[in-house]
Design a protein around this motif. Structure first.
Motif, PDB file in Angstrom:
ATOM      1  N   GLY A   1      12.976  19.978   3.376  1.00 48.24           N
ATOM      2  CA  GLY A   1      13.373  18.792   2.620  1.00 48.24           C
ATOM      3  C   GLY A   1      12.373  18.469   1.520  1.00 48.24           C
ATOM      4  O   GLY A   1      12.739  18.192   0.373  1.00 48.24           O
ATOM      5  N   ILE A   2      11.095  18.512   1.873  1.00 50.84           N
ATOM      6  CA  ILE A   2      10.030  18.191   0.916  1.00 50.84           C
ATOM      7  C   ILE A   2      10.035  19.202  -0.240  1.00 50.84           C
ATOM      8  O   ILE A   2       9.931  18.839  -1.412  1.00 50.84           O
ATOM      9  N   LYS A   3      10.182  20.487   0.092  1.00 47.97           N
ATOM     10  CA  LYS A   3      10.217  21.536  -0.949  1.00 47.97           C
ATOM     11  C   LYS A   3      11.410  21.301  -1.873  1.00 47.97           C
ATOM     12  O   LYS A   3      11.300  21.383  -3.089  1.00 47.97           O
ATOM     13  N   GLU A   4      12.531  20.978  -1.243  1.00 47.08           N
ATOM     14  CA  GLU A   4      13.768  20.791  -1.993  1.00 47.08           C
ATOM     15  C   GLU A   4      13.642  19.677  -3.045  1.00 47.08           C
ATOM     16  O   GLU A   4      14.144  19.790  -4.150  1.00 47.08           O
ATOM     17  N   ILE A   5      12.971  18.586  -2.683  1.00 46.25           N
ATOM     18  CA  ILE A   5      12.783  17.497  -3.650  1.00 46.25           C
ATOM     19  C   ILE A   5      11.908  17.952  -4.797  1.00 46.25           C
ATOM     20  O   ILE A   5      11.973  17.432  -5.902  1.00 46.25           O
ATOM     21  N   GLY A   6      11.039  18.919  -4.536  1.00 46.07           N
ATOM     22  CA  GLY A   6      10.188  19.408  -5.599  1.00 46.07           C
ATOM     23  C   GLY A   6       8.764  18.888  -5.529  1.00 46.07           C
ATOM     24  O   GLY A   6       8.015  19.015  -6.498  1.00 46.07           O
ATOM     25  N   PHE A   7       8.381  18.308  -4.415  1.00 43.98           N
ATOM     26  CA  PHE A   7       6.967  17.952  -4.255  1.00 43.98           C
ATOM     27  C   PHE A   7       6.208  19.252  -4.017  1.00 43.98           C
ATOM     28  O   PHE A   7       6.476  19.965  -3.066  1.00 43.98           O
ATOM     29  N   GLU A   8       5.262  19.562  -4.873  1.00 45.87           N
ATOM     30  CA  GLU A   8       4.549  20.827  -4.724  1.00 45.87           C
ATOM     31  C   GLU A   8       3.374  20.709  -3.762  1.00 45.87           C
ATOM     32  O   GLU A   8       3.156  21.545  -2.912  1.00 45.87           O
ATOM     33  N   GLU A   9       2.609  19.644  -3.978  1.00 50.31           N
ATOM     34  CA  GLU A   9       1.485  19.445  -3.063  1.00 50.31           C
ATOM     35  C   GLU A   9       1.343  17.959  -2.777  1.00 50.31           C
ATOM     36  O   GLU A   9       1.811  17.124  -3.555  1.00 50.31           O
ATOM     37  N   PRO A  10       0.707  17.629  -1.650  1.00 48.97           N
ATOM     38  CA  PRO A  10       0.569  16.214  -1.319  1.00 48.97           C
ATOM     39  C   PRO A  10      -0.322  15.503  -2.342  1.00 48.97           C
ATOM     40  O   PRO A  10      -1.271  16.105  -2.846  1.00 48.97           O
ATOM     41  N   SER A  11       0.003  14.260  -2.648  1.00 48.54           N
ATOM     42  CA  SER A  11      -0.867  13.464  -3.505  1.00 48.54           C
ATOM     43  C   SER A  11      -2.088  13.056  -2.669  1.00 48.54           C
ATOM     44  O   SER A  11      -2.062  13.165  -1.447  1.00 48.54           O
ATOM     45  N   PRO A  12      -3.163  12.600  -3.323  1.00 48.16           N
ATOM     46  CA  PRO A  12      -4.386  12.276  -2.561  1.00 48.16           C
ATOM     47  C   PRO A  12      -4.157  11.295  -1.403  1.00 48.16           C
ATOM     48  O   PRO A  12      -4.669  11.509  -0.307  1.00 48.16           O
ATOM     49  N   ILE A  13      -3.360  10.272  -1.623  1.00 47.75           N
ATOM     50  CA  ILE A  13      -3.157   9.305  -0.538  1.00 47.75           C
ATOM     51  C   ILE A  13      -2.351   9.948   0.593  1.00 47.75           C
ATOM     52  O   ILE A  13      -2.575   9.674   1.774  1.00 47.75           O
ATOM     53  N   GLN A  14      -1.444  10.823   0.239  1.00 41.13           N
ATOM     54  CA  GLN A  14      -0.651  11.520   1.264  1.00 41.13           C
ATOM     55  C   GLN A  14      -1.531  12.462   2.090  1.00 41.13           C
ATOM     56  O   GLN A  14      -1.408  12.540   3.311  1.00 41.13           O
ATOM     57  N   GLU A  15      -2.447  13.140   1.394  1.00 42.09           N
ATOM     58  CA  GLU A  15      -3.327  14.074   2.064  1.00 42.09           C
ATOM     59  C   GLU A  15      -4.113  13.386   3.186  1.00 42.09           C
ATOM     60  O   GLU A  15      -4.297  13.941   4.267  1.00 42.09           O
ATOM     61  N   LYS A  16      -4.535  12.149   2.918  1.00 42.64           N
ATOM     62  CA  LYS A  16      -5.340  11.447   3.915  1.00 42.64           C
ATOM     63  C   LYS A  16      -4.497  10.708   4.943  1.00 42.64           C
ATOM     64  O   LYS A  16      -4.871  10.585   6.109  1.00 42.64           O
ATOM     65  N   CYS A  17      -3.351  10.175   4.502  1.00 42.41           N
ATOM     66  CA  CYS A  17      -2.569   9.324   5.409  1.00 42.41           C
ATOM     67  C   CYS A  17      -1.739  10.134   6.400  1.00 42.41           C
ATOM     68  O   CYS A  17      -1.619   9.745   7.558  1.00 42.41           O
ATOM     69  N   ILE A  18      -1.134  11.193   5.941  1.00 46.29           N
ATOM     70  CA  ILE A  18      -0.174  11.894   6.796  1.00 46.29           C
ATOM     71  C   ILE A  18      -0.794  12.299   8.138  1.00 46.29           C
ATOM     72  O   ILE A  18      -0.232  11.969   9.191  1.00 46.29           O
ATOM     73  N   PRO A  19      -1.980  12.962   8.151  1.00 45.25           N
ATOM     74  CA  PRO A  19      -2.544  13.339   9.460  1.00 45.25           C
ATOM     75  C   PRO A  19      -2.866  12.125  10.330  1.00 45.25           C
ATOM     76  O   PRO A  19      -2.585  12.145  11.537  1.00 45.25           O
ATOM     77  N   ALA A  20      -3.435  11.070   9.728  1.00 42.98           N
ATOM     78  CA  ALA A  20      -3.816   9.888  10.509  1.00 42.98           C
ATOM     79  C   ALA A  20      -2.586   9.225  11.126  1.00 42.98           C
ATOM     80  O   ALA A  20      -2.595   8.819  12.292  1.00 42.98           O
ATOM     81  N   VAL A  21      -1.513   9.130  10.353  1.00 40.19           N
ATOM     82  CA  VAL A  21      -0.302   8.498  10.871  1.00 40.19           C
ATOM     83  C   VAL A  21       0.318   9.371  11.967  1.00 40.19           C
ATOM     84  O   VAL A  21       0.778   8.867  12.990  1.00 40.19           O
ATOM     85  N   LEU A  22       0.274  10.684  11.757  1.00 38.84           N
ATOM     86  CA  LEU A  22       0.811  11.582  12.784  1.00 38.84           C
ATOM     87  C   LEU A  22       0.038  11.453  14.108  1.00 38.84           C
ATOM     88  O   LEU A  22       0.603  11.558  15.180  1.00 38.84           O
ATOM     89  N   ARG A  23      -1.271  11.197  14.008  1.00 41.06           N
ATOM     90  CA  ARG A  23      -2.078  11.012  15.218  1.00 41.06           C
ATOM     91  C   ARG A  23      -1.783   9.685  15.900  1.00 41.06           C
ATOM     92  O   ARG A  23      -2.287   9.409  16.980  1.00 41.06           O
ATOM     93  N   GLY A  24      -1.020   8.823  15.247  1.00 43.50           N
ATOM     94  CA  GLY A  24      -0.653   7.560  15.866  1.00 43.50           C
ATOM     95  C   GLY A  24      -1.587   6.411  15.535  1.00 43.50           C
ATOM     96  O   GLY A  24      -1.487   5.322  16.099  1.00 43.50           O
TER      97      GLY A  24
END
Ligand code: ADP
Ligand code: MG
Length: 527
Positions: free
Chosen positions: A16-39
């Motif tokens: 889904g992410i590739k399809e939208i055309g996001f190539e790489e995570p933005s800086p805030i995404q890079e830091k938030c995604i793992p932390a949110v996934l950890r709960g």
């Protein structure tokens, strides 16, 4: 640089992410995604346009259990426009995972929303008031909600939603994860965080990482009564694709939108007094390009996300730094370069410096475009207009008679050129502001001479004085004229058109750490 593949997301989401055309995570995404996934509870602060939606959206969608048909995440947004936008972005990301998302907002029939909720929605995005309605009626249940997101938290608090938010939170299970996203971090948000979050991880983008460099921030020095002309000169000399022009008041919006329309620009106004229907119409025209200029108040511009805004123009300088950051975040989105222009009157120079200080950005002073620069861009359109009149059956008799008379004195070429000047250069009469009439100051012609109450006694040297004037008034050191430094006072001359700015910037200021007063000089007494 991280890649989306590094987050260990399910294949369905990654596709889904590739399809939208996001190539790489933005800086805030890079830091938030793992932390949110950890709960973890996360506070994410980054400027508008930095990709906060996906920063919480991706991990929230990843965590949805597809076996379960209950609401598992609740996202609160300040406006219905934002609820729809967030919902759209989430359903695009989860196109292959097929998470069921639903936007819910005031103004839509309850019945329809209740029906939709009954179909087994997994992520609900809504405005606080309407969400609360459903919670009270029991048509929205939170017992299986793992995550609550407060999106654009600063805007929600500004709009007075604090009590509704707290009420909504009181319905949520104790163990839920709470995420808070915001462009700014006023004290009220910190309080909210302390009250409801467990060991929140505070993720902020330090200045180098936000999108500010993508936005070319410039300003024009203008007098109050020449703002409209300055704006038009800018519009005429720039490749403006879509621009949002900010005014302080609703009345300001109406007046400016009308004045621009009268001058032939495709403009529309947007403010809180308009009916939803009118607002939708204006927004629709803006989105599909029928309008190129949207004149708006801060409040009305909330939640507007039009991808291709090329220019943000602060017709009135914003009253606080937060609002400056929000406004300029409307352009330069998703990696596109944008321009943010601020018009600054003499009295507003100090506000401009404050904005620079608090955002860490440097706004570049620009000189207003000259007639030559505008002509370079407008020549074609001017010539088309003239050809159009010649080829039409317009009655030119009146004007032809004038030419016959003028021909007795001047060549036809001269007459035609002068006529064009009259027609196309109306923006180039220099306006005077009576409140800055400095009178006779003993300066050279075209200059104003100022008296400064410090001199060699504070070790001030000409270079320092000229540098201080240039920095504080936003003019070049070359524009600073003759300087005379005496034991206890000094004189400096500056060109008339910048004099009001020098006066406002320095009349009470500091140079070299010394308190300084600057005032118009009195003419020299001839002996
Ligand atoms: P914010 O909430 O921080 O103001 P948004 O989440 O609305 O910003 O994102 C702004 C724009 O950037 C949206 O059009 C979004 O689709 C796009 N975007 C988000 N993340 C990425 C990314 N990783 N790569 C490219 N574009 C992105
Ligand atoms: Mg957002």
């Amino acid at each position: 640089m991280m890649r989306f593949d590094d987050f260990q997301l399910s294949d369905a989401l990654l596709t889904g992410i590739k399809e939208i055309g996001f190539e790489e995570p933005s800086p805030i995404q890079e830091k938030c995604i793992p932390a949110v996934l950890r709960g973890e509870d996360v506070i994410g602060q980054a400027q508008t346009g930095t990709g906060k939606t996906a920063a919480f959206g991706i991990p929230v969608l990843e965590s949805v259990d597809m076996e379960l048909r209950d609401v598992q995440a609740l996202i609160l947004t300040p406006t219905r426009e934002l609820a729809i936008q967030v919902s759209e972005e989430l359903s695009r990301i989860s196109r292959f995972k097929k998470v069921r998302t639903l936007p819910i907002y005031g103004g839509q029939p309850m019945g329809r929303q209740i029906k939709a909720l009954q179909q087994g929605v997994q992520v609900v995005i809504g405005t606080p008031g309407r969400l609360l309605d459903h919670l009270r009626r029991g048509t929205l249940k939170m017992h299986n909600v793992n995550t609550v997101v407060l999106d654009e938290a600063d805007e929600m608090l500004d709009m007075g939603f604090i009590e509704d938010i707290e009420q909504v939170l009181s319905y949520s299970p104790e163990q839920r994860q709470l995420l808070l996203f915001s462009a700014t971090m006023p004290p009220a948000i910190r309080q909210l965080a302390t009250k409801y979050m467990r060991k929140p991880r505070y993720i902020t983008m330090n200045r180098g990482e936000v999108h500010v460099p993508q936005i070319n921030q410039i300003y024009y020095r203008v007098l109050e009564n020449s703002k409209l002309d300055a704006l038009c000169r800018f519009l005429d000399s720039e490749e403006v694709d879509l621009a949002i022009i900010f005014c302080r008041t609703k009345k300001g919006v109406d007046e400016l939108a009308e004045a621009l329309a009268a001058r032939g620009y495709l403009s529309g106004g947007l403010h809180g007094d308009l009916q939803q229907e009118q607002r939708d119409r204006v927004m629709g025209s803006f989105r599909n390009g029928d309008l190129e200029l949207l004149v708006a108040t801060d409040v009305a511009a909330r939640g507007i996300d039009v991808g291709s805004v090329s220019h943000v123009i602060n017709f009135d300088i914003p009253q606080d730094v937060e609002s400056y950051v929000h406004r300029i975040g409307r352009t330069g989105r998703a990696g596109r370069a944008g321009v943010a222009l601020t018009l600054v009157t003499p009295r507003e120079l100090k506000q401009l410096r404050l904005i620079e200080k608090e955002t860490g950005a440097r706004l570049q002073p620009r000189e207003l475009p000259s007639l030559e620069e505008i002509a370079a861009k407008q020549q074609k359109s001017w010539m088309t207009q003239i050809e159009g009149v010649i080829q039409s059956d317009a009655d030119l008799k009146l004007f032809e008679d004038m030419i016959t008379q003028l021909k007795e004195q001047f060549s036809e070429n001269k007459i035609a050129a002068a006529a064009l000047y009259v027609a196309f250069s109306e923006r180039f009469t220099r306006s005077q502001d009576q409140s800055y009439n400095f009178g006779e100051t003993g300066a050279a012609p075209g200059m104003v001479r100022f008296f400064i109450n410090v001199g060699r006694n504070t070790n001030m040297r000409p270079q320092e004085l000229s540098k201080a004037i240039s920095e504080q008034a936003g003019i070049t050191t070359r524009q600073v004229g003759k300087i005379n430094i005496y034991d206890r006072f000094s004189f400096v001359e500056v060109p008339e058109e910048v004099a009001p700015f020098v006066y406002e910037a320095l009349r009470q200021s500091r140079i070299n750490g010394a308190r300084v007063n600057l005032e118009p000089a009195r003419p020299r007494v001839r002996s």
